[in-house]
Design a protein around this motif. Sequence first.
Motif, mmCIF file in Angstrom:
data_model
loop_
_atom_site.group_PDB
_atom_site.id
_atom_site.type_symbol
_atom_site.label_atom_id
_atom_site.label_comp_id
_atom_site.label_asym_id
_atom_site.label_seq_id
_atom_site.Cartn_x
_atom_site.Cartn_y
_atom_site.Cartn_z
ATOM 1 N N MET A 1 4.861 4.163 -6.448
ATOM 2 C CA MET A 1 4.901 2.752 -6.762
ATOM 3 C C MET A 1 3.500 2.158 -6.688
ATOM 4 O O MET A 1 2.841 2.254 -5.667
ATOM 5 C CB MET A 1 5.765 2.012 -5.741
ATOM 6 C CG MET A 1 7.229 2.163 -5.927
ATOM 7 S SD MET A 1 8.112 1.140 -4.744
ATOM 8 C CE MET A 1 8.398 2.357 -3.473
ATOM 9 N N LEU A 3 1.160 -1.078 -6.654
ATOM 10 C CA LEU A 3 1.224 -2.506 -6.371
ATOM 11 C C LEU A 3 0.310 -3.267 -7.313
ATOM 12 O O LEU A 3 -0.767 -2.794 -7.668
ATOM 13 C CB LEU A 3 0.799 -2.776 -4.929
ATOM 14 C CG LEU A 3 1.684 -2.208 -3.827
ATOM 15 C CD1 LEU A 3 1.063 -2.497 -2.474
ATOM 16 C CD2 LEU A 3 3.071 -2.775 -3.895
ATOM 17 N N GLN A 7 0.327 -8.471 -5.045
ATOM 18 C CA GLN A 7 1.035 -7.766 -3.980
ATOM 19 C C GLN A 7 0.050 -7.135 -3.000
ATOM 20 O O GLN A 7 0.294 -7.106 -1.796
ATOM 21 C CB GLN A 7 1.957 -6.709 -4.574
ATOM 22 C CG GLN A 7 3.094 -7.310 -5.381
ATOM 23 C CD GLN A 7 3.785 -6.288 -6.256
ATOM 24 O OE1 GLN A 7 3.207 -5.278 -6.633
ATOM 25 N NE2 GLN A 7 5.036 -6.569 -6.590
ATOM 26 N N ARG A 53 6.292 -1.054 1.408
ATOM 27 C CA ARG A 53 5.887 -1.299 0.010
ATOM 28 C C ARG A 53 7.024 -1.829 -0.850
ATOM 29 O O ARG A 53 6.812 -2.676 -1.710
ATOM 30 C CB ARG A 53 5.368 -0.007 -0.615
ATOM 31 C CG ARG A 53 3.971 0.312 -0.248
ATOM 32 C CD ARG A 53 3.532 1.570 -0.968
ATOM 33 N NE ARG A 53 2.142 1.798 -0.678
ATOM 34 C CZ ARG A 53 1.227 1.908 -1.602
ATOM 35 N NH1 ARG A 53 1.548 1.867 -2.865
ATOM 36 N NH2 ARG A 53 -0.026 2.098 -1.272
ATOM 37 N N SER A 54 8.238 -1.339 -0.622
ATOM 38 C CA SER A 54 9.356 -1.807 -1.443
ATOM 39 C C SER A 54 9.656 -3.272 -1.172
ATOM 40 O O SER A 54 10.183 -3.973 -2.032
ATOM 41 C CB SER A 54 10.603 -0.957 -1.201
ATOM 42 O OG SER A 54 11.026 -1.051 0.138
ATOM 43 N N ILE A 57 7.344 -5.191 -3.469
ATOM 44 C CA ILE A 57 7.707 -5.074 -4.880
ATOM 45 C C ILE A 57 8.993 -5.841 -5.168
ATOM 46 O O ILE A 57 9.106 -6.530 -6.170
ATOM 47 C CB ILE A 57 7.826 -3.592 -5.271
ATOM 48 C CG1 ILE A 57 6.434 -2.952 -5.201
ATOM 49 C CG2 ILE A 57 8.438 -3.418 -6.642
ATOM 50 C CD1 ILE A 57 6.417 -1.464 -5.362
#
Length: 94
Positions: A1, A3, A7, A53-54, A57
């Motif tokens: 993922m 960013l 973010q 991190r999720s 996001i």
Amino acid sequence: MQLQLGQKISRISLFFFASIFFGCAFAPEVVAANVRIFSLALSALFYCVGSNRSALISPTKSLQWKFMPPIPRALFLAFFQLLALSAVMMLLDV
């Protein structure tokens, strides 16, 4: 993922504020112990969201248990334990 720029800036600011609260917990001023523990609790919460991190996001998944990696889970549990300890110490006037 990967960013996006906003973010990444959010993540950096979360870590910055977590570091400030962590530093306040060990500041040399004379403050009550429950204030120091509450400061550690806020630091743990900021680190929890910043290291997930999720959460950055997809904010709707930010504090859902099944989407958290192990380190943010541990920090989330530490937040609640420190918050409860701070509340008990405040009520008992320790």
